[in-house]
Design a protein around this motif. Structure first.
Motif, PDB file in Angstrom:
ATOM      1  N   ILE A  39       0.868  -1.175   0.000  1.00  0.00           N
ATOM      2  CA  ILE A  39       0.000   0.000   0.000  1.00  0.00           C
ATOM      3  C   ILE A  39       0.903   1.222   0.000  1.00  0.00           C
ATOM      4  CG2 ILE A  39      -1.693   1.341   1.297  1.00  0.00           C
ATOM      5  CD1 ILE A  39      -2.891  -1.251   2.271  1.00  0.00           C
ATOM      6  N   ARG A  40       0.692   2.083  -0.991  1.00  0.00           N
ATOM      7  CA  ARG A  40       1.503   3.299  -1.120  1.00  0.00           C
ATOM      8  C   ARG A  40       0.685   4.509  -0.678  1.00  0.00           C
ATOM      9  NH1 ARG A  40       2.760   0.078  -5.483  1.00  0.00           N
ATOM     10  NH2 ARG A  40       4.973  -0.380  -5.664  1.00  0.00           N
ATOM     11  N   LYS A  41       1.331   5.364   0.103  1.00  0.00           N
ATOM     12  CA  LYS A  41       0.689   6.592   0.576  1.00  0.00           C
ATOM     13  C   LYS A  41       1.656   7.752   0.394  1.00  0.00           C
ATOM     14  CE  LYS A  41      -3.056   4.680   2.332  1.00  0.00           C
ATOM     15  NZ  LYS A  41      -4.423   4.968   1.963  1.00  0.00           N
ATOM     16  N   LYS A  42       1.166   8.846  -0.173  1.00  0.00           N
ATOM     17  CA  LYS A  42       1.955  10.062  -0.304  1.00  0.00           C
ATOM     18  C   LYS A  42       1.731  10.936   0.933  1.00  0.00           C
ATOM     19  CE  LYS A  42       2.233  10.148  -5.304  1.00  0.00           C
ATOM     20  NZ  LYS A  42       1.530   8.963  -5.705  1.00  0.00           N
ATOM     21  N   LEU A  43       2.532  11.973   1.071  1.00  0.00           N
ATOM     22  CA  LEU A  43       2.425  12.847   2.243  1.00  0.00           C
ATOM     23  C   LEU A  43       1.017  13.402   2.396  1.00  0.00           C
ATOM     24  CD1 LEU A  43       5.781  14.846   2.226  1.00  0.00           C
ATOM     25  CD2 LEU A  43       5.118  12.951   3.700  1.00  0.00           C
ATOM     26  N   GLU A  44       0.429  13.834   1.290  1.00  0.00           N
ATOM     27  CA  GLU A  44      -0.913  14.421   1.354  1.00  0.00           C
ATOM     28  C   GLU A  44      -1.999  13.384   1.669  1.00  0.00           C
ATOM     29  OE1 GLU A  44       0.268  13.945  -3.039  1.00  0.00           O
ATOM     30  OE2 GLU A  44       1.192  14.775  -1.241  1.00  0.00           O
ATOM     31  N   ASP A  73      11.487   9.173  -2.783  1.00  0.00           N
ATOM     32  CA  ASP A  73      11.054  10.317  -3.578  1.00  0.00           C
ATOM     33  C   ASP A  73      10.524   9.777  -4.904  1.00  0.00           C
ATOM     34  OD1 ASP A  73      10.692  12.671  -4.974  1.00  0.00           O
ATOM     35  OD2 ASP A  73      12.818  13.164  -5.105  1.00  0.00           O
ATOM     36  N   VAL A  74       9.278  10.083  -5.212  1.00  0.00           N
ATOM     37  CA  VAL A  74       8.678   9.626  -6.468  1.00  0.00           C
ATOM     38  C   VAL A  74       8.362  10.803  -7.382  1.00  0.00           C
ATOM     39  CG1 VAL A  74       7.759   7.489  -5.519  1.00  0.00           C
ATOM     40  CG2 VAL A  74       6.366   9.559  -5.429  1.00  0.00           C
TER      41      VAL A  74
END
Length: 135
Positions: A39-44, A73-74
């Motif tokens: 599961i990928r989650k970005k800062l927002e 970093d993506v």
């Protein structure tokens, strides 16, 4: 150096290191079916809070459940975008994993469609990027 000293590991700098005096390995039975997810989650999307929560619960999770976090970093080069990828291996099917995750780490929001059941050898390929299905 005595026989009890296997090797030394360098730490945070040239003046610090750790010394391993013993090493114990616990073997576990691997069932025919294991479950993996990413599961990928970005800062927002709340990645910071999820990583913080993971730090407090990772050592208390069920012994058949392993979750690691990869932070990277993506971005596209001009813009930095930090992403946290939560990768997990569970030594059973998703029918046991989902209730366990809802109890121990509900903030992650694991759902059945996030889970991929496979055998253990396939999980090695999955975590090394050689198998489709990585979400």
């Amino acid at each position: 150096m005595g026989e009890d000293l296997f090797w030394a590991i360098r730490g945070g700098g040239g003046a610090s290191f750790g010394i391993i005096l013993s090493w114990k390995i616990k073997l576990v039975r691997v069932p025919p079916t294991v479950t993996a997810f990413t599961i990928r989650k970005k800062l927002e999307q709340g990645a910071t809070k999820l990583v913080s929560k993971w730090q407090y619960i990772a050592d208390k999770l069920h012994e058949d459940l392993f979750i690691r976090v990869i932070i990277q970093d993506v971005g596209n080069g001009t813009q930095k975008r930090v992403q946290a990828s939560f990768q997990s291996l569970f030594l059973a099917g998703d029918d046991r994993l989902i209730p366990l995750m809802n109890e121990s780490f509900p903030e992650l929001g694991l759902e059945a469609q996030d889970c991929i059941e496979m055998n253990w050898i396939q999980s090695l390929l999955y975590f090394n990027g050689y198998q489709k299905g990585d979400r």
